[in-house]
Motif scaffolding. Structure first.
Motif, mmCIF file in Angstrom:
data_model
loop_
_atom_site.group_PDB
_atom_site.id
_atom_site.type_symbol
_atom_site.label_atom_id
_atom_site.label_comp_id
_atom_site.label_asym_id
_atom_site.label_seq_id
_atom_site.Cartn_x
_atom_site.Cartn_y
_atom_site.Cartn_z
ATOM 1 N N ALA B 17 0.825 -1.206 0.000
ATOM 2 C CA ALA B 17 0.000 0.000 0.000
ATOM 3 C C ALA B 17 0.864 1.264 0.000
ATOM 4 O O ALA B 17 0.554 2.245 -0.686
ATOM 5 N N VAL B 25 -0.588 4.319 -7.940
ATOM 6 C CA VAL B 25 -1.398 3.237 -8.505
ATOM 7 C C VAL B 25 -2.101 2.509 -7.362
ATOM 8 O O VAL B 25 -1.881 2.790 -6.191
ATOM 9 N N SER B 26 -2.927 1.529 -7.733
ATOM 10 C CA SER B 26 -3.645 0.741 -6.739
ATOM 11 C C SER B 26 -2.716 -0.333 -6.172
ATOM 12 O O SER B 26 -1.711 -0.690 -6.786
ATOM 13 N N ARG B 27 -3.120 -0.879 -5.026
ATOM 14 C CA ARG B 27 -2.331 -1.977 -4.443
ATOM 15 C C ARG B 27 -2.370 -3.190 -5.361
ATOM 16 O O ARG B 27 -1.411 -3.945 -5.464
ATOM 17 N N GLN B 28 -3.505 -3.354 -6.069
ATOM 18 C CA GLN B 28 -3.622 -4.446 -7.045
ATOM 19 C C GLN B 28 -2.519 -4.355 -8.090
ATOM 20 O O GLN B 28 -1.970 -5.375 -8.517
ATOM 21 N N ALA B 29 -2.230 -3.140 -8.529
ATOM 22 C CA ALA B 29 -1.201 -2.954 -9.554
ATOM 23 C C ALA B 29 0.168 -3.375 -9.022
ATOM 24 O O ALA B 29 0.940 -4.036 -9.719
ATOM 25 N N ALA B 32 0.303 -7.104 -8.890
ATOM 26 C CA ALA B 32 0.430 -7.674 -10.231
ATOM 27 C C ALA B 32 1.847 -7.512 -10.779
ATOM 28 O O ALA B 32 2.376 -8.412 -11.438
ATOM 29 N N LYS B 37 2.646 -10.497 -13.284
ATOM 30 C CA LYS B 37 1.442 -10.668 -14.100
ATOM 31 C C LYS B 37 1.191 -9.426 -14.956
ATOM 32 O O LYS B 37 0.364 -9.450 -15.871
ATOM 33 N N HIS B 38 1.867 -8.340 -14.636
ATOM 34 C CA HIS B 38 1.671 -7.098 -15.385
ATOM 35 C C HIS B 38 3.024 -6.441 -15.597
ATOM 36 O O HIS B 38 3.802 -6.289 -14.661
ATOM 37 N N ASP B 39 3.299 -6.069 -16.866
ATOM 38 C CA ASP B 39 4.515 -5.317 -17.163
ATOM 39 C C ASP B 39 4.178 -3.839 -17.088
ATOM 40 O O ASP B 39 3.306 -3.376 -17.830
ATOM 41 N N PRO B 40 4.846 -3.086 -16.230
ATOM 42 C CA PRO B 40 4.506 -1.669 -16.114
ATOM 43 C C PRO B 40 4.872 -0.905 -17.376
ATOM 44 O O PRO B 40 5.762 -1.302 -18.128
ATOM 45 N N SER B 41 4.190 0.200 -17.589
ATOM 46 C CA SER B 41 4.552 1.098 -18.681
ATOM 47 C C SER B 41 5.912 1.721 -18.351
ATOM 48 O O SER B 41 6.374 1.656 -17.197
ATOM 49 N N LEU B 44 5.677 4.264 -15.575
ATOM 50 C CA LEU B 44 5.508 3.658 -14.248
ATOM 51 C C LEU B 44 6.797 2.994 -13.787
ATOM 52 O O LEU B 44 7.152 3.056 -12.607
#
Lengths: 130, 71
Positions: B17, B25-29, B32, B37-41, B44
């Motif tokens: 958090a 960003v959100s904690r979900q981000a 991830a 599971k997610h490649d940041p821009s 970011l």
């Protein structure tokens, strides 16, 4: 710890408000049709009463996507596209079944709840990029 | 994209958090990104690296560099 983002709060409020007007519009239009002897053009117009709030819920989702961070936006878009594709396919399939095989007719207003059921299904799956 | 975000975050005494708030960003981000599971821009990724005062490639492994002829 509060994980609810401002975008999510605005989205929740928009959806609740839209659903309130949807219910009011739906019951109001049904009662108006039953109690009043309305001309055809008025009954066509009354269809907007429940439909417009539904349109606003779609705008609320699009605004939520725009206002969210890149991950939540990507996840929401992914689920939205998958749900849309699923419902498009299902509606097309059922339409041809109605034409070719006299399948029972399904009212078009079922598309909206079908979309959200599909969205809910894809939300339960582990998220993978498209 | 492989990254050392979780280790860096924990070694700096930050919760998910806390980091999420710092980079907007959100904690979900954050979850991830840490779980790959997610490649940041790019933007970011730069924000994240700035939090730890490190270059981007110190946080996120460059998969293309491993394939270059020099290596």
């Amino acid at each position: 710890m509060n994980d609810v983002t401002p975008a999510a709060k605005r989205y929740s409020f928009s959806i609740m408000a839209s659903m309130f007007f949807y219910i009011a519009g739906l019951f109001g239009s049904i009662y108006a049709i039953k109690l009043l002897d309305l001309p055809l053009y008025a009954r066509y117009g009354l269809a907007l009463a429940p439909a417009l709030p539904i349109g606003f819920t779609i705008l609320a989702v699009l605004k939520f996507m725009r206002d969210s961070d890149e991950f939540v936006r990507a996840q929401t878009i992914d689920r939205f596209i998958k749900a849309s594709g699923t419902v498009l396919f299902a509606c097309t399939l059922w339409g041809f079944m109605e034409n070719f095989a006299d399948a029972p007719h399904v009212e078009l207003w079922w598309v909206y709840p079908a979309f959200w059921m599909s969205y809910g299904f894809f939300s339960c799956l582990p998220w993978r990029r498209l | 994209m492989k990254n050392s975000l979780k280790d860096l975050r924990q070694s700096n005494g930050l919760t998910q958090a806390d980091l999420a708030e710092k980079i907007g960003v959100s904690r979900q981000a954050v979850i991830a990104i840490e779980s790959e599971k997610h490649d940041p821009s790019l933007d970011l990724a730069y924000k994240i690296s700035a939090v730890f005062d490190l270059p981007v490639e110190a946080v996120f492994e460059n998969p293309h560099r491993l394939l270059s002829p020099q290596n």
